[in-house]
Enzyme design. Structure first.
Site, PDB file in Angstrom:
ATOM      1  N   HIS A  70     -41.912  44.862 -36.933  1.00  0.00           N
ATOM      2  CA  HIS A  70     -43.159  44.390 -37.559  1.00  0.00           C
ATOM      3  C   HIS A  70     -43.304  42.866 -37.533  1.00  0.00           C
ATOM      4  O   HIS A  70     -43.830  42.261 -38.464  1.00  0.00           O
ATOM      5  CB  HIS A  70     -43.275  44.914 -39.002  1.00  0.00           C
ATOM      6  CG  HIS A  70     -42.906  46.357 -39.137  1.00  0.00           C
ATOM      7  ND1 HIS A  70     -43.574  47.351 -38.448  1.00  0.00           N
ATOM      8  CD2 HIS A  70     -41.916  46.976 -39.840  1.00  0.00           C
ATOM      9  CE1 HIS A  70     -43.006  48.530 -38.725  1.00  0.00           C
ATOM     10  NE2 HIS A  70     -42.007  48.324 -39.561  1.00  0.00           N
ATOM     11  N   CYS A  71     -42.824  42.264 -36.439  1.00  0.00           N
ATOM     12  CA  CYS A  71     -42.863  40.797 -36.304  1.00  0.00           C
ATOM     13  C   CYS A  71     -42.227  40.122 -37.513  1.00  0.00           C
ATOM     14  O   CYS A  71     -42.718  39.106 -38.019  1.00  0.00           O
ATOM     15  CB  CYS A  71     -44.289  40.288 -36.090  1.00  0.00           C
ATOM     16  SG  CYS A  71     -44.993  40.882 -34.562  1.00  0.00           S
ATOM     17  N   ALA A  72     -41.157  40.716 -37.996  1.00  0.00           N
ATOM     18  CA  ALA A  72     -40.412  40.144 -39.125  1.00  0.00           C
ATOM     19  C   ALA A  72     -38.931  40.484 -38.942  1.00  0.00           C
ATOM     20  O   ALA A  72     -38.338  41.190 -39.759  1.00  0.00           O
ATOM     21  CB  ALA A  72     -40.946  40.685 -40.448  1.00  0.00           C
TER      22      ALA A  72
END
Length: 432
Positions: free
Chosen positions: A387-389
């Site tokens: 999740h781009c994290a």
């Protein structure tokens, strides 16, 4: 009749007839009235803004200005000249970081000069963000820190609840903290942070600290009042909570700050006057200094209509309450399934947004997502991965084990029946 019911909103979103769409956190389907507002622009008054004197150019200009006013007031509670139109949250955060590195160049009183920058960087200064942030709210600050010689400090989120706690922030910020970049709500664990308190902590440590909020999971899912939050800047995307089109978003910047900031791009539309050796930026509308060249007019008119759709046609409190009920139903169901891990707060639903991250033991998160799509009718669409994290997924211990998490994210149009179908599918995959 208003307010719109979930069934009426579903009728506006054709996708809901074919899929159980549970990836609202990444992007939302666009309802018909928003698409129609964009089509009306293309069909009836497709002219550039701020360029022409003829009738449809004036109309385009008027509608574009109305869209800005609606977006500013309905989604953020700010004034239109404090809202810069952007493509998305990422662009907004990059604009902000750029402006905190470069002093403003402008002609004032006949002289073209560099003005006093919003931040005077000195050795020993620091920039703070959390390890729960989306990459877009880390990378611009890591780069800024490198460019100006500041130290990066990281506030650790609570691994159990997922919250960024004021007490944890107190340990990290000090009088040398020049920037705090913090999210409003998490796209990984779906908790809504006490942003007002976090702003207070930063401002108590250093009253001149510039607080930038990543609001990509805020507007459209819940009422947001940037003045009450007390932040200096707030970035959001139109294609998530507000049910707007991709390529639309905004950056609120407090008026006293925006007038001292250097725009990332300059050119047509940003100026009052240009000579061959200098220029005067426009003063009539500060936010438009930042919008060089032809904007994404149709998308931004769509964003204005979307702001009205979520805030007036439905009601932000109604959206928030419904997302809470769906979240509670999904979490309660997941906790009853052996072999399923749920991340972030599971008891106090009042601090949750409509985002639930989980894994099924023995499954890679991507495989769960693919199975939910391919093995069930109607297909159940959930996001999987980091999740781009990546730092957040590492901190939760799920990156290596599962490749991230499976994430369900809800909006007003989702139904209890869809949640039940998703739970049934997860039970089947978990071997129940």
């Amino acid at each position: 009749a208003l307010p719109l019911t979930p069934e009426q909103v579903r009728a506006d979103i054709p996708l809901t007839a074919k899929y159980i769409y549970l990836d609202n956190c990444a992007t939302t389907p666009v309802p018909r009235p928003v698409v129609e507002a964009m089509l009306e622009y293309f069909y009836d008054y497709c002219a550039n803004v701020e360029r022409g004197a003829y009738s449809i150019a004036s109309l385009a200009n008027e509608r574009w200005d109305i869209a800005r006013a609606k977006t500013a007031r309905l989604l953020l509670g700010c004034e239109p000249d404090e809202l810069i139109f952007t493509r998305n949250t990422t662009e907004a955060l990059c604009m902000m970081a750029y402006a905190l590195e470069h002093p403003l160049l402008d002609r004032v009183g006949g002289a073209f000069k560099e003005h006093e920058p919003p931040v005077r960087w000195e050795r020993g200064d620091n920039i703070v963000f959390s390890d729960l942030e989306h990459h877009s709210n880390m990378m611009p600050w890591i780069r800024l820190a490198k460019h100006v010689g500041a130290e990066v400090r990281v506030v650790r989120f609570n691994r159990r609840s997922g919250l960024i706690e004021p007490s944890a922030l107190e340990e990290v910020v000090d009088e040398r903290t020049k920037v705090l970049a913090i999210q409003h709500a998490s796209n990984v664990v779906g908790v809504v942070h006490p942003v007002e308190e976090l702003v207070k902590v930063a401002k108590e440590a250093n009253p001149d600290c510039i607080v930038v909020v990543d609001g990509s999971q805020g507007p459209g899912h819940m009422p947001v009042d940037v003045k009450r939050i007390g932040c200096d800047a707030y970035a959001f995307s139109g294609h998530k909570g507000p049910l707007g089109p991709q390529g639309s978003g905004g950056l609120y910047v407090r008026r006293e700050l925006i007038e001292r900031m250097e725009p990332m791009e300059i050119g047509g539309g940003t100026i009052a006057d240009v000579s061959t050796h200098d220029y005067k930026l426009r003063d009539d509308m500060l936010s438009k200094r930042w919008e060089a060249g032809t904007p994404s007019i149709a998308c931004l008119i769509g964003l204005g209509r979307a702001a009205e759709y979520v805030a007036k046609d439905i009601g932000l409190e109604r959206i928030k309450a419904r997302e809470e009920r769906l979240t509670e139903q999904f979490i309660e169901g997941l906790l009853d399934i052996p072999g399923v891990e749920v991340y972030g707060e599971v008891e106090d639903i009042s601090i949750k947004s409509g985002v639930v991250s989980f894994n099924i033991r023995g499954w890679d998160s991507h495989d769960v997502s693919l199975a939910l799509d391919s093995e069930f009718k109607p297909p159940i669409l959930m996001r999987a991965g980091h999740h781009c994290a990546i730092p957040a997924c590492r901190a939760l211990g799920v990156l290596e084990r599962y490749g991230g998490t499976v994430r369900a994210s809800f909006h007003y149009y989702n139904t209890p029946e869809e949640i039940e179908a998703a739970l049934k599918a997860v039970r089947k995959l978990a071997g129940m």
